[in-house]
Enzyme design. Structure first.
Site, short mmCIF file in Angstrom:
data_model
loop_
_atom_site.label_atom_id
_atom_site.label_comp_id
_atom_site.label_asym_id
_atom_site.label_seq_id
_atom_site.Cartn_x
_atom_site.Cartn_y
_atom_site.Cartn_z
CG ASN A 9 66.08 33.18 63.05
OD1 ASN A 9 66.44 32.25 62.33
ND2 ASN A 9 65.05 33.95 62.74
CD1 TRP A 10 72.47 31.76 63.73
CD2 TRP A 10 73.58 30.23 62.53
NE1 TRP A 10 73.45 31.26 64.53
CE2 TRP A 10 74.16 30.32 63.83
CE3 TRP A 10 74.11 29.34 61.62
CZ2 TRP A 10 75.25 29.53 64.21
CZ3 TRP A 10 75.20 28.55 61.99
CH2 TRP A 10 75.76 28.65 63.27
CE LYS A 11 66.17 37.09 61.17
NZ LYS A 11 65.72 38.50 61.04
CG HIS A 95 60.97 35.10 62.50
ND1 HIS A 95 61.09 36.10 61.55
CD2 HIS A 95 61.94 35.33 63.42
CE1 HIS A 95 62.09 36.89 61.88
NE2 HIS A 95 62.62 36.45 63.01
CD GLU A 97 63.02 37.75 58.76
OE1 GLU A 97 63.72 38.72 59.13
OE2 GLU A 97 63.44 36.58 58.74
CD GLU A 167 59.91 37.95 65.57
OE1 GLU A 167 61.00 37.82 65.01
OE2 GLU A 167 58.84 37.57 65.06
N GLY A 173 66.01 44.31 62.03
CA GLY A 173 66.85 44.59 60.88
C GLY A 173 66.85 46.04 60.46
CB SER A 213 67.63 45.86 66.53
OG SER A 213 67.17 45.78 65.20
N GLY A 234 68.81 38.07 65.82
CA GLY A 234 68.97 37.88 64.39
C GLY A 234 70.39 38.17 63.95
N GLY A 235 70.59 39.36 63.38
CA GLY A 235 71.88 39.70 62.78
C GLY A 235 73.07 39.54 63.70
#
Length: 250
Positions: A9-11, A95, A97, A167, A173, A213, A234-235
């Site tokens: 997921n590049w957000k 998600h 967020e 999640e 993050g 993470s 994610g990151g």
């Protein structure tokens, strides 16, 4: 046999040129003997180019969100038909967020799921607890509620297009990661909750991804757990070497 999946997921990251560069790096590093499905979710404005770029590769493209309506006066929103028209057949819904920053409720998400399934899309349905829920020992009850209110209205046949992504919000993050044992404990609970509603075939066949993470250093240990079927990344998905390191952990 359950599908193994690693989804990135590049957000809200990577402009058009950066997205193309990252896709080129992924293609160049991709092993020939993949043991899992790979999905990337760039931002909306780069979805069409990503689909074209990845046409002859095993990498699938997903959207990060989708509106529940078919069309209409919803400025800035994207419909299922729009996604399908450019070759995007998978969407991430729920998600953490989206739930936190855009106040998406389980009721709203159930409506989005219905629309996606109506268009024969695959749904990666996200859910999970915040730190306060875990500290209050309420994490199992919260996850059960999110599953029930978001998905348990579905007929059994619809589950062939559902992928779950757990999640632990407190581990997104933050650099914190649920231990492999904590991840397995929750994934086992999720599978048993689905079993209680739908029975063994659906519970045993649905893929449950872990999203919190995941890094190349911990991926193999997390993915080795019997009820963890891959990851929603994610990151680490923003660096080709890290993402491929996680894929190699399957």
């Amino acid at each position: 046999m359950r599908r193994k999946i690693v989804a990135g997921n590049w957000k809200m990251n990577k402009n058009a040129e950066e997205s193309e560069d990252l896709l080129n790096e992924l293609i160049a590093l991709l092993p020939n003997d993949l043991d899992c499905e790979i999905i990337v979710a760039p931002t909306f404005v780069n979805l069409a180019s990503a689909v074209d770029h990845l046409e002859f590769t095993p990498i699938e493209v997903a959207a990060q969100n989708m509106h529940q309506a078919e069309n209409g006066a919803f400025t800035g929103e994207i419909s299922a038909d729009m996604l399908k028209s450019i070759g995007v057949n998978t969407v991430i819904l729920g998600h953490s967020e989206r739930r936190a920053y855009f106040h998406e409720s389980d009721t709203l998400l159930a409506s989005k799921v219905n629309t996606a399934l109506k268009h024969d899309m695959q749904v990666i349905f996200c859910f999970g607890e915040e730190l306060k829920d875990r500290q209050a020992n309420n994490h199992f009850a919260l996850v059960e509620t999110q599953l029930r209110d978001g998905l348990f209205h579905l007929e059994a046949h619809s589950w062939q297009n559902i992928v779950l992504a757990y999640e632990p919000v407190w581990a997104i993050g933050t650099g914190e990661t649920a231990s492999p044992e904590q991840a397995q404990e929750m994934h086992e609970f999720i599978r048993s909750t689905i079993f209680n509603k739908y029975g063994n075939p659906i519970a045993e066949n649905v893929s449950i991804l872990y999203g919190g993470s995941v890094k190349p250093e911990n991926a193999k240990e997390i993915f080795s757990k019997p009820d963890v079927d891959g990851g929603l990344i994610g990151g680490a998905a923003l660096k080709a070497a890290d993402f491929l390191g996680i894929i190699n952990g399957i």
